[in-house]
Motif scaffolding. Structure first.
Motif, PDB file in Angstrom:
ATOM      1  N   ARG A   2      23.425  35.580  36.998  1.00 42.05           N
ATOM      2  CA  ARG A   2      23.260  36.999  37.313  1.00 42.05           C
ATOM      3  C   ARG A   2      23.869  37.274  38.686  1.00 42.05           C
ATOM      4  O   ARG A   2      23.717  36.476  39.605  1.00 42.05           O
ATOM      5  N   ILE A   3      24.518  38.420  38.805  1.00 41.44           N
ATOM      6  CA  ILE A   3      25.187  38.796  40.049  1.00 41.44           C
ATOM      7  C   ILE A   3      24.654  40.142  40.506  1.00 41.44           C
ATOM      8  O   ILE A   3      24.458  41.047  39.696  1.00 41.44           O
ATOM      9  N   ALA A   4      24.433  40.265  41.800  1.00 44.48           N
ATOM     10  CA  ALA A   4      24.075  41.547  42.401  1.00 44.48           C
ATOM     11  C   ALA A   4      24.962  41.746  43.616  1.00 44.48           C
ATOM     12  O   ALA A   4      25.175  40.818  44.393  1.00 44.48           O
ATOM     13  N   VAL A   5      25.482  42.953  43.760  1.00 45.09           N
ATOM     14  CA  VAL A   5      26.305  43.289  44.919  1.00 45.09           C
ATOM     15  C   VAL A   5      25.608  44.408  45.677  1.00 45.09           C
ATOM     16  O   VAL A   5      25.233  45.426  45.094  1.00 45.09           O
ATOM     17  N   ASP A   6      25.420  44.208  46.964  1.00 42.71           N
ATOM     18  CA  ASP A   6      24.863  45.249  47.818  1.00 42.71           C
ATOM     19  C   ASP A   6      25.998  46.230  48.101  1.00 42.71           C
ATOM     20  O   ASP A   6      26.839  46.001  48.974  1.00 42.71           O
ATOM     21  N   LEU A   7      26.028  47.311  47.331  1.00 38.66           N
ATOM     22  CA  LEU A   7      27.126  48.265  47.448  1.00 38.66           C
ATOM     23  C   LEU A   7      27.057  49.076  48.738  1.00 38.66           C
ATOM     24  O   LEU A   7      28.063  49.667  49.146  1.00 38.66           O
ATOM     25  N   ASN A   8      25.921  49.086  49.405  1.00 38.63           N
ATOM     26  CA  ASN A   8      25.835  49.714  50.725  1.00 38.63           C
ATOM     27  C   ASN A   8      26.505  48.845  51.782  1.00 38.63           C
ATOM     28  O   ASN A   8      27.032  49.343  52.765  1.00 38.63           O
ATOM     29  N   GLY A  12      34.761  47.251  50.622  1.00 34.85           N
ATOM     30  CA  GLY A  12      35.974  47.418  49.825  1.00 34.85           C
ATOM     31  C   GLY A  12      37.122  46.503  50.215  1.00 34.85           C
ATOM     32  O   GLY A  12      38.285  46.836  49.976  1.00 34.85           O
ATOM     33  N   TYR A  13      36.837  45.346  50.774  1.00 34.00           N
ATOM     34  CA  TYR A  13      37.904  44.415  51.139  1.00 34.00           C
ATOM     35  C   TYR A  13      38.586  43.808  49.916  1.00 34.00           C
ATOM     36  O   TYR A  13      39.690  43.297  50.007  1.00 34.00           O
ATOM     37  N   ALA A  14      37.914  43.812  48.774  1.00 34.31           N
ATOM     38  CA  ALA A  14      38.450  43.386  47.475  1.00 34.31           C
ATOM     39  C   ALA A  14      38.740  41.895  47.357  1.00 34.31           C
ATOM     40  O   ALA A  14      39.438  41.487  46.443  1.00 34.31           O
ATOM     41  N   GLN A  15      38.199  41.081  48.233  1.00 32.97           N
ATOM     42  CA  GLN A  15      38.400  39.640  48.106  1.00 32.97           C
ATOM     43  C   GLN A  15      37.818  39.124  46.797  1.00 32.97           C
ATOM     44  O   GLN A  15      38.390  38.247  46.154  1.00 32.97           O
ATOM     45  N   CYS A  16      36.683  39.668  46.393  1.00 31.49           N
ATOM     46  CA  CYS A  16      36.058  39.243  45.136  1.00 31.49           C
ATOM     47  C   CYS A  16      36.945  39.568  43.942  1.00 31.49           C
ATOM     48  O   CYS A  16      37.068  38.769  43.010  1.00 31.49           O
ATOM     49  N   ALA A  17      37.583  40.738  43.966  1.00 40.05           N
ATOM     50  CA  ALA A  17      38.447  41.146  42.856  1.00 40.05           C
ATOM     51  C   ALA A  17      39.685  40.252  42.767  1.00 40.05           C
ATOM     52  O   ALA A  17      40.181  39.997  41.662  1.00 40.05           O
ATOM     53  N   PHE A  18      40.175  39.772  43.885  1.00 37.52           N
ATOM     54  CA  PHE A  18      41.320  38.854  43.878  1.00 37.52           C
ATOM     55  C   PHE A  18      40.920  37.472  43.358  1.00 37.52           C
ATOM     56  O   PHE A  18      41.674  36.840  42.631  1.00 37.52           O
ATOM     57  N   VAL A  25      36.112  44.225  39.780  1.00 32.66           N
ATOM     58  CA  VAL A  25      37.287  45.085  39.665  1.00 32.66           C
ATOM     59  C   VAL A  25      37.126  46.255  40.630  1.00 32.66           C
ATOM     60  O   VAL A  25      36.059  46.868  40.689  1.00 32.66           O
ATOM     61  N   MET A  26      38.169  46.537  41.366  1.00 31.14           N
ATOM     62  CA  MET A  26      38.154  47.711  42.237  1.00 31.14           C
ATOM     63  C   MET A  26      38.545  48.929  41.402  1.00 31.14           C
ATOM     64  O   MET A  26      39.499  48.901  40.646  1.00 31.14           O
ATOM     65  N   ALA A  31      35.590  51.895  45.308  1.00 28.51           N
ATOM     66  CA  ALA A  31      34.502  51.627  44.366  1.00 28.51           C
ATOM     67  C   ALA A  31      34.668  50.265  43.687  1.00 28.51           C
ATOM     68  O   ALA A  31      35.713  49.960  43.136  1.00 28.51           O
ATOM     69  N   LEU A  32      33.620  49.466  43.722  1.00 26.11           N
ATOM     70  CA  LEU A  32      33.628  48.157  43.089  1.00 26.11           C
ATOM     71  C   LEU A  32      32.841  48.220  41.788  1.00 26.11           C
ATOM     72  O   LEU A  32      31.710  48.710  41.753  1.00 26.11           O
ATOM     73  N   LEU A  33      33.441  47.728  40.728  1.00 22.99           N
ATOM     74  CA  LEU A  33      32.758  47.557  39.449  1.00 22.99           C
ATOM     75  C   LEU A  33      32.638  46.061  39.227  1.00 22.99           C
ATOM     76  O   LEU A  33      33.545  45.303  39.566  1.00 22.99           O
ATOM     77  N   TYR A  34      31.520  45.613  38.647  1.00 21.73           N
ATOM     78  CA  TYR A  34      31.344  44.186  38.403  1.00 21.73           C
ATOM     79  C   TYR A  34      30.436  43.970  37.204  1.00 21.73           C
ATOM     80  O   TYR A  34      29.674  44.840  36.811  1.00 21.73           O
ATOM     81  N   ASP A  35      30.524  42.782  36.621  1.00 21.93           N
ATOM     82  CA  ASP A  35      29.690  42.392  35.499  1.00 21.93           C
ATOM     83  C   ASP A  35      28.467  41.669  36.050  1.00 21.93           C
ATOM     84  O   ASP A  35      28.585  40.536  36.517  1.00 21.93           O
TER      85      ASP A  35
END
Length: 83
Positions: A2-8, A12-18, A25-26, A31-35
């Motif tokens: 399970r993953i949780a992202v503190d969106l606060n 938006g550096y997008a390292q996770c998306a890379f 996904v940015m 805005a970050l979207l994630y599973d």
């Protein structure tokens, strides 16, 4: 997993998306979207993404078969931090 992202906290550096594009996904510039229930096969990429986050916004929990939840820091297999 399970993953949780503190969106606060996320900036938006997008390292996770890379590093884990199948999970993070940015959407636009900020805005970050994630599973939140990413496949276990993505664990290594998600751990790298969490460790690479400049603001440590990603938390990853592993649920074992006994129902207990294990968490750890970026140096372990289960990671907190991201993007």
């Amino acid at each position: 997993m399970r993953i949780a992202v503190d969106l606060n906290r996320c900036q938006g550096y997008a390292q996770c998306a890379f590093l884990a594009p199948d999970v993070f996904v940015m959407h636009g510039d900020e805005a970050l979207l994630y599973d939140p229930d990413a496949d276990e096969a993505q664990r290594a990429k998600v751990a790298q993404a969490a460790a690479a986050c400049p603001v440590q916004a990603i938390l990853v929990d592993a649920v074992d078969t006994g129902g207990a939840v294990a968490t750890a820091d970026a140096s372990a297999e289960v990671v907190s931090g991201a993007r």
